[in-house]
Design a protein around this motif. Sequence first.
Motif, PDB file in Angstrom:
ATOM      1  N   PHE A   3       0.827  -1.207   0.000  1.00 32.17           N
ATOM      2  CA  PHE A   3       0.000   0.000   0.000  1.00 32.17           C
ATOM      3  C   PHE A   3       0.867   1.266   0.000  1.00 32.17           C
ATOM      4  O   PHE A   3       0.570   2.229  -0.703  1.00 32.17           O
ATOM      5  N   ALA A   4       1.965   1.265   0.733  1.00 30.37           N
ATOM      6  CA  ALA A   4       2.872   2.417   0.783  1.00 30.37           C
ATOM      7  C   ALA A   4       3.510   2.661  -0.580  1.00 30.37           C
ATOM      8  O   ALA A   4       3.668   3.808  -1.010  1.00 30.37           O
ATOM      9  N   ASP A   6       2.178   1.823  -3.455  1.00 29.45           N
ATOM     10  CA  ASP A   6       1.122   2.328  -4.339  1.00 29.45           C
ATOM     11  C   ASP A   6       0.902   3.828  -4.128  1.00 29.45           C
ATOM     12  O   ASP A   6       0.712   4.579  -5.088  1.00 29.45           O
ATOM     13  N   VAL A   7       0.959   4.284  -2.904  1.00 27.39           N
ATOM     14  CA  VAL A   7       0.768   5.701  -2.592  1.00 27.39           C
ATOM     15  C   VAL A   7       1.945   6.514  -3.133  1.00 27.39           C
ATOM     16  O   VAL A   7       1.769   7.586  -3.712  1.00 27.39           O
ATOM     17  N   GLU A  10       1.865   6.850  -6.989  1.00 30.09           N
ATOM     18  CA  GLU A  10       0.706   7.528  -7.572  1.00 30.09           C
ATOM     19  C   GLU A  10       1.108   8.888  -8.146  1.00 30.09           C
ATOM     20  O   GLU A  10       1.942   9.599  -7.592  1.00 30.09           O
ATOM     21  N   ASN A  12       0.470  12.408  -8.465  1.00 26.94           N
ATOM     22  CA  ASN A  12      -0.279  13.472  -7.793  1.00 26.94           C
ATOM     23  C   ASN A  12      -0.099  14.825  -8.485  1.00 26.94           C
ATOM     24  O   ASN A  12      -0.428  15.857  -7.929  1.00 26.94           O
TER      25      ASN A  12
END
Length: 80
Positions: A3-4, A6-7, A10, A12
């Motif tokens: 999850f880290a 993926d963040v 991303e 932004n």
Amino acid sequence: MVFALDVLAENNFGDTRSGGLAGPMGLLIIVLLAIATVLLIRNMTARIRRLPAEFPDQRADAGRDAGPGRPTDEDKSTGV
């Protein structure tokens, strides 16, 4: 952990395809600055070549005639 990643991966920054003019505009500015630099260097080189090889000594000229219309050191001291 996944999850880290993926963040962090991303995007932004929004749509990077729109506003694609920044790269070519930056290149244009860099090219114009390079052209201006080359022209300035050529101009300065030409001006330096026109300078005399040696400048006259100003202390040696102090005793000579200052020319018409210019007061000499003697005129300044007498108040003429």
